[in-house]
Write an enzyme that holds these catalytic residues in place. Structure first.
Site: not given
Lengths: 226, 391
Positions: B160, B326, B359
């Site tokens: 991320s 995601d 995610h």
């Protein structure tokens, strides 16, 4: 487009690093390809399956070996074994590469499964100084005979899918392939005619006999005028 | 630039938290033009740096992460956020690698951020803190790596916002990174992601206890706003199938709906818990600043609009990883990175991992992720000449 899936040969994508392609078991057509590649060169194998050829080249020839593979399991197996492989396919993922990025680009038993074989071929000789392409010969006498006598779409050792579930959407004969290369200005540097197991015959690929007797063709290509 | 290990000037909350501190005296030129400093970098290390200093792995944390990647969080007591990967014999093997994880600039776990005291005013920085970028975070990390005497990192890895830092490292210090692993990342923050961040920031700023950012000086805490920001963000870290699998339409400790606005549904109760647990360990202004840094991230824009140009000087081996479910950093964003790396014929692997965990999958038990990382790192270690036990 997974090579092992296309060919249905005994390559287990879940095999461990130790099991990947010990030199003796590298499929004979892949061995033929490997023998043409100089040590320390940069190679892209498109549709690299479980990475057998890449692993062999990296280990035996210190090649900077890269791969592209469509199947999730194939990619994960390759990367898990330390090979540089991206998830992708020949139609979508060749455009970004710069010209002459590789000494060799290999497309083994995959051309017939691409959406745009002509564009793919042109991309191969753009991004590779040489391209090595092999494909099943639809002019092989058994295929011709099968269609003639049975009137059904042929299912053979190399083309072992039925018409409705085959990934092979652009089948061609050796003669078709040679004609396309001539038409788009791709130079055929070397050529081989092979039996089902990848063992070479001594036949002229431009002759009638090769188109009838060879189960697969293998060509070393480059861009004309380079 | 002179750097000294920190003399602790005054006792403040967090001074007794475990880990290391680096006190950076000389100011750092930030992207916003401010020369910022002196400041502190709080970091953790795991494993041992080998004699050649060739086995260092920089672990970059995500938006609400911190340097406690593999040991208990000093406030919550929860295990580190990447204990799934880090440990002896683990994917990030502490018998083999020397791991470094630093709290990002602008953070709230010891590295200087908006809750620290502005020496000019004697008050917390609050909105007087300069707006920072991902590149500023990476610049600060580079000072730390230099301080540790590491000329070349074996690997920079993160998910991320951590992935953004990985990419920025390769672009800013191409000779310093041997292997780069951006997981569930992107070369720029998308419009949708900026939009979600804006919802979170507005929730914080709409809380009367935010007080224009001066809540610490006034003895207040915009906990409700920060909790709502966390709740909204948390939804984006999951996926519809995962939410359905975990909660469905199940009711929370009751047999029927209550015809009111209590947390009837388990998913509501879960989100409320996520929100309230978060405010105990995170600073609202840090949340504003760090989300802004992510919004501003656009690696191509830093290189005249050309993403391949960002990677042109790098010799790093890349392993790009995305997850099928995601939708915050979807696979096409990773594929764009792959194409940019292909354009400079970089050594790149790209794996999309099938999972319904969204995610957050990079933080969770994902055997395919572990196998991929283990194989990639083993291959890189071989090329680097690293053996086990730091050799």
């Amino acid at each position: 487009m997974s090579r092992s899936a296309t060919l249905g040969l005994a390559i287990d994508t879940a095999s461990t690093a130790a099991e990947i392609a010990p030199p003796a078991t590298l499929r004979s057509d892949l061995r033929l390809i490997a023998d043409m590649i100089e040590p320390h060169s940069r190679v892209l194998d498109i549709g690299c399956g479980d990475g057998a050829l890449l692993a062999y080249l990296a280990r035996e020839k210190s090649v900077d070996a890269r791969g592209i593979e469509l199947s999730q399991s194939g990619v994960n197996a390759c990367v898990s074994h330390g090979l540089s492989v991206i998830q992708g396919d020949a139609d979508r993922d060749l455009g970004a590469y710069p010209g002459a990025a590789f000494e060799y680009v290999v497309l083994s038993q995959t051309l017939q499964a691409t959406r745009e074989p002509r564009q793919v071929l042109e991309a191969l000789v753009r991004i590779g100084k040489r391209a090595i392409v092999s494909f099943p010969n639809f002019g092989f006498w058994r295929i011709r005979l099968s269609l003639l006598l049975r009137g059904r779409m042929p299912v053979s050792g190399l083309l072992n899918h039925r018409w409705y579930d085959t990934p092979n959407i652009h089948l061609c004969t050796i003669r078709d392939f040679v004609a396309l290369c001539d038409a788009v200005g791709i130079r055929i540097e070397r050529s081989f005619t092979l039996d089902r197991h990848g063992r070479p015959y001594s036949l002229d690929p431009r002759g009638n006999l090769a188109n009838l007797l060879a189960e697969q063709g293998m060509f070393v290509l480059s861009r004309e005028g380079v | 630039m002179s750097i000294a290990t920190a003399p602790i000037l005054r006792k403040r909350p967090g001074d007794d938290w475990p880990g290391h501190r680096l006190f950076v005296e000389a100011p750092l030129r930030l992207d916003c033009g401010v020369d910022f400093g002196p400041f502190t970098i709080a970091y953790q290390t795991y494993g041992t740096l080998n004699a050649e200093r060739s086995n260092a792995v920089l672990v970059c944390h995500a938006l609400t992460g911190d340097q406690y990647a593999a040991d208990p969080h000093p406030i919550t007591g929860h295990p580190g956020w990447w204990t799934t990967l880090i440990g002896p014999g683990g994917v990030l093997d502490t018998d083999r690698y020397f791991l470094i994880c630093a709290n990002v600039l602008g953070g709230c776990m010891g590295t200087t951020g908006p809750k620290e005291i502005d020496p000019a005013t004697g008050e917390p920085w609050a909105l007087g803190f300069p707006v920072i970028t991902i590149r500023d975070m990476v610049r600060a990390q580079k000072l730390l790596i230099d301080h540790l005497g590491i000329a070349s990192l074996f690997c920079v890895i993160g998910g991320s916002m951590g992935a953004m830092q990985v990419l920025e490292w390769v672009a800013s210090y191409p000779d310093t990174v041997f292997a780069a692993v951006p997981i569930a990342g992107a070369a720029r923050h998308s419009a949708q992601n900026i939009a979600f961040h804006e919802v979170g920031r507005q929730a914080i700023m709409a809380d009367p206890d935010w007080c224009g950012g001066r809540y610490l000086s006034l003895g207040r805490n915009p906990a409700r706003g920060l909790a709502v920001a966390r709740m909204a963000a948390h939804i984006t870290y999951l996926s519809e199938p995962a939410l359905h699998r975990k909660f469905g339409r199940n009711l929370q400790d009751r047999n029927a709906v209550t015809w009111g606005f209590d947390a009837d549904f388990q998913v509501e109760s879960y989100l409320r818990h996520q929100g309230s647990a978060f405010v105990d360990r995170f600073d609202a202004n840090s949340y504003l600043y760090i989300t802004r840094a992510m919004d501003y991230f656009d690696l191509a824009a830093e290189h005249d609009g050309s993403l391949p140009a960002a990677f042109a000087a790098s010799k790093a081996r890349f392993c790009i990883i995305s997850f099928t479910s995601d939708w915050l950093f979807p696979t096409p964003e990773s594929r764009e990175l792959v194409h940019a790396l292909n354009a400079v014929a970089a050594n790149v692997s790209f794996v999309e991992i099938e999972t319904d965990k969204g995610h957050d999958a990079f933080l969770l038990h994902e055997p395919e992720l572990f196998a991929t990382l283990r194989g990639f790192l083993a291959g890189c270690a071989e090329h680097r000449g690293l053996t086990r036990n730091g050799g």
